[in-house]
Design a protein around this motif. Structure first.
Motif, PDB file in Angstrom:
ATOM      1  N   ALA A 133       0.820  -1.262  -0.206  1.00 35.16           N
ATOM      2  CA  ALA A 133       0.027  -0.458  -0.042  1.00 35.16           C
ATOM      3  C   ALA A 133       0.748   1.301  -0.030  1.00 35.16           C
ATOM      4  O   ALA A 133       1.511   1.333   0.947  1.00 35.16           O
ATOM      5  CB  ALA A 133      -1.233   0.061   1.301  1.00 35.16           C
ATOM      6  N   GLU A 137      -0.556   3.511  -1.168  1.00 35.70           N
ATOM      7  CA  GLU A 137      -2.000   5.210  -2.361  1.00 35.70           C
ATOM      8  C   GLU A 137      -1.843   6.115  -0.750  1.00 35.70           C
ATOM      9  O   GLU A 137      -2.375   5.405   0.034  1.00 35.70           O
ATOM     10  CB  GLU A 137      -2.819   4.328  -2.574  1.00 35.70           C
ATOM     11  N   TYR A 170      -8.721   4.323   4.474  1.00 32.86           N
ATOM     12  CA  TYR A 170      -9.024   2.863   4.572  1.00 32.86           C
ATOM     13  C   TYR A 170      -9.567   1.982   5.780  1.00 32.86           C
ATOM     14  O   TYR A 170      -9.642   2.703   6.696  1.00 32.86           O
ATOM     15  CB  TYR A 170      -7.554   2.195   4.735  1.00 32.86           C
ATOM     16  N   TYR A 207      -6.030   6.960   7.608  1.00 28.74           N
ATOM     17  CA  TYR A 207      -6.183   7.871   6.340  1.00 28.74           C
ATOM     18  C   TYR A 207      -4.222   7.586   5.937  1.00 28.74           C
ATOM     19  O   TYR A 207      -3.517   7.696   7.092  1.00 28.74           O
ATOM     20  CB  TYR A 207      -6.020   9.648   6.375  1.00 28.74           C
ATOM     21  N   GLN A 208      -4.138   7.521   4.855  1.00 27.02           N
ATOM     22  CA  GLN A 208      -2.411   6.685   4.702  1.00 27.02           C
ATOM     23  C   GLN A 208      -2.013   7.701   4.063  1.00 27.02           C
ATOM     24  O   GLN A 208      -1.899   9.022   3.169  1.00 27.02           O
ATOM     25  CB  GLN A 208      -2.508   5.553   3.623  1.00 27.02           C
ATOM     26  N   LYS A 223      -5.976  -2.762  -3.595  1.00 29.88           N
ATOM     27  CA  LYS A 223      -6.844  -2.587  -3.271  1.00 29.88           C
ATOM     28  C   LYS A 223      -7.190  -3.517  -1.251  1.00 29.88           C
ATOM     29  O   LYS A 223      -7.394  -2.532  -0.179  1.00 29.88           O
ATOM     30  CB  LYS A 223      -8.078  -2.664  -3.757  1.00 29.88           C
ATOM     31  N   ARG A 265      -7.547  -5.646   5.729  1.00 32.15           N
ATOM     32  CA  ARG A 265      -7.567  -3.746   5.974  1.00 32.15           C
ATOM     33  C   ARG A 265      -8.187  -3.673   3.719  1.00 32.15           C
ATOM     34  O   ARG A 265      -7.679  -4.469   2.902  1.00 32.15           O
ATOM     35  CB  ARG A 265      -6.806  -3.029   5.684  1.00 32.15           C
ATOM     36  N   ASN A 272      -8.382  -0.843   0.634  1.00 34.42           N
ATOM     37  CA  ASN A 272      -7.968   1.211   1.069  1.00 34.42           C
ATOM     38  C   ASN A 272      -8.679   1.152   0.295  1.00 34.42           C
ATOM     39  O   ASN A 272      -9.354   1.105  -1.317  1.00 34.42           O
ATOM     40  CB  ASN A 272      -6.406   0.955  -0.271  1.00 34.42           C
TER      41      ASN A 272
END
Length: 197
Positions: free
Chosen positions: A24, A26, A30, A66-67, A165, A194, A196
């Motif tokens: 991940a 991006e 999530y 939040y990434q 995702k 998880r 995304n």
């Protein structure tokens, strides 16, 4: 337990399939769900019963975050530690004690990619714990009550990306002590899925 794990994995693959996976990286929100294993233990003074004072309870959690980039995220969640009970004997009189606990947490998350699919992570923040202990018998005044407590929250774990995702994680989480030291202990192991957005 096998049914819960199977349902978790099937749900994760249904959301994203099992195509080429990517760690991940991006930016964006999530959300996820998890299965939680936590230790519960009762320690009562002058207890002469031969019952099992400790147990492993299975429950669940939901989380979201939040990434910010491939290395940093902000995450919050709710963990239900389940409930447990114990029958004891003090001074020749029988009694019963039970507990139910849960927690909310908010933490920063740092991740280090190992390869395109696998990463390790750590989280650090605060947890708001609630522990409800009820009982009957002579020990009741000393071990029961309803207590809320804010503690340091920390975790370490690994995450495996099934695709862009969906990812699965395994981690050890430290929520801190309860105000009433009966029932749930301070740590838990969780397996999560998880998604995304």
């Amino acid at each position: 337990m096998k049914k819960i794990l199977t349902a978790l994995i099937v749900s994760a693959t249904a959301f994203g399939g099992v195509s080429a996976a990517y760690a991940a990286d991006e930016v964006g929100p999530y959300a996820g769900v998890g299965v939680v294993s936590s230790k519960h233990k009762y320690s009562l003074s002058n207890d002469t019963s031969n019952g099992d004072r400790s147990s492993t309870e299975w429950s669940g959690k939901i989380f979201g975050g939040y990434q910010l980039n491939k290395n940093l995220a902000v995450e919050g969640g709710y963990t239900d530690f389940g409930s447990s009970d114990y029958n004891y004997t003090v001074g020749g009189a029988n009694g019963h004690v039970d507990s139910k606990s849960h927690a909310f947490y908010l933490a920063g998350k740092g991740s280090v990619p190992i390869n395109q699919q696998l990463s390790v992570f750590g989280k650090l923040g605060v947890a708001y714990n609630k522990n409800e202990v009820h009982g009957t018998g002579l020990a009741t005044p000393y071990v029961t009550g309803d207590n809320n407590r804010t503690n340091l929250y920390a975790s370490v774990g690994g995450e495996y990306a099934l695709n862009e995702k969906v990812s699965l994680s395994l981690e050890y989480e430290h929520y801190g002590k309860n105000g009433i030291d009966q029932g749930r202990k301070k740590g838990a192991v969780s397996l999560g899925a998880r998604y995304n957005f």
